[in-house]
Design a protein around this motif. Structure first.
Motif, mmCIF file in Angstrom:
data_model
loop_
_atom_site.group_PDB
_atom_site.id
_atom_site.type_symbol
_atom_site.label_atom_id
_atom_site.label_comp_id
_atom_site.label_asym_id
_atom_site.label_seq_id
_atom_site.Cartn_x
_atom_site.Cartn_y
_atom_site.Cartn_z
ATOM 1 N N MET A 105 32.295 31.112 41.436
ATOM 2 C CA MET A 105 32.367 31.477 40.022
ATOM 3 C C MET A 105 31.044 32.140 39.664
ATOM 4 O O MET A 105 30.071 31.985 40.386
ATOM 5 C CB MET A 105 32.634 30.247 39.146
ATOM 6 N N GLU A 108 26.210 32.219 36.014
ATOM 7 C CA GLU A 108 25.966 31.893 34.608
ATOM 8 C C GLU A 108 26.960 30.854 34.097
ATOM 9 O O GLU A 108 26.601 29.954 33.339
ATOM 10 C CB GLU A 108 26.031 33.156 33.735
ATOM 11 N N ASP A 109 28.226 30.986 34.520
ATOM 12 C CA ASP A 109 29.250 30.013 34.122
ATOM 13 C C ASP A 109 28.945 28.637 34.717
ATOM 14 O O ASP A 109 29.073 27.615 34.047
ATOM 15 C CB ASP A 109 30.639 30.465 34.560
ATOM 16 N N LEU A 113 27.925 25.018 32.819
ATOM 17 C CA LEU A 113 28.651 23.792 33.133
ATOM 18 C C LEU A 113 27.686 22.688 33.558
ATOM 19 O O LEU A 113 27.808 21.536 33.138
ATOM 20 C CB LEU A 113 29.657 24.082 34.245
#
Length: 151
Positions: A105, A108-109, A113
């Motif tokens: 992924m 940044e995501d 998280l």
């Protein structure tokens, strides 16, 4: 006993547990709904910790060779060894041409998280590289997150 994966020594296990042959169900890999590919490597050595450490580089190489794009499970014998193996795999990633090769992924995501959802500091570090850990010592929410990320 019902074994969810084929086991080469299923009868030995059943004997050890006191299970009669008519109570043993060992399903062949061919009947699995999802194909399973197993690769087994032996490592010599009498002492546990050095032997485990020598297994990490071949483990990394096997993951890169056999499953570069799909999740992999690496089983070790203890919580401590889970952390050590995960950290060693990160070191091996860092020395390669693509340090976050296992992250599936956008970084940044994952970073967002990690800041909001993960309590274990080592898990935060390993997940940033796409390497999860799962053991009974983790907070239940951390374990659930690892399960969701690697399904």
């Amino acid at each position: 006993i019902g074994l969810s994966t084929a086991l080469a020594n299923a009868h030995d296990l059943a004997n050890w547990l006191g299970i009669k042959d008519n109570g043993l169900f060992n399903f062949r890999p061919a009947v699995r709904p999802v194909p399973l590919e197993a690769h087994i490597h032996g490592f010599p050595g009498k002492h546990y910790c050095p032997r485990m450490a020598t297994m990490n580089k071949p483990t990394f190489q096997a993951i890169v060779q056999h499953s570069p794009e799909k999740p992999v499970l690496v089983f070790v014998a203890s919580r401590r060894q889970t952390r050590l193996t995960a950290l060693d795999l990160i070191s091996l990633c860092a020395g390669s041409d693509h340090p976050r090769r296992f992250l599936r992924m956008p970084f940044e995501d994952m970073e967002a998280l990690l800041q909001t959802s993960v309590t274990d500091e080592t898990l935060k570090h390993t997940l940033a590289f796409g390497i999860g850990m799962h053991h009974a010592g983790l907070d239940a929410r951390d374990r659930e997150l690892v399960e969701e990320l690697f399904v």
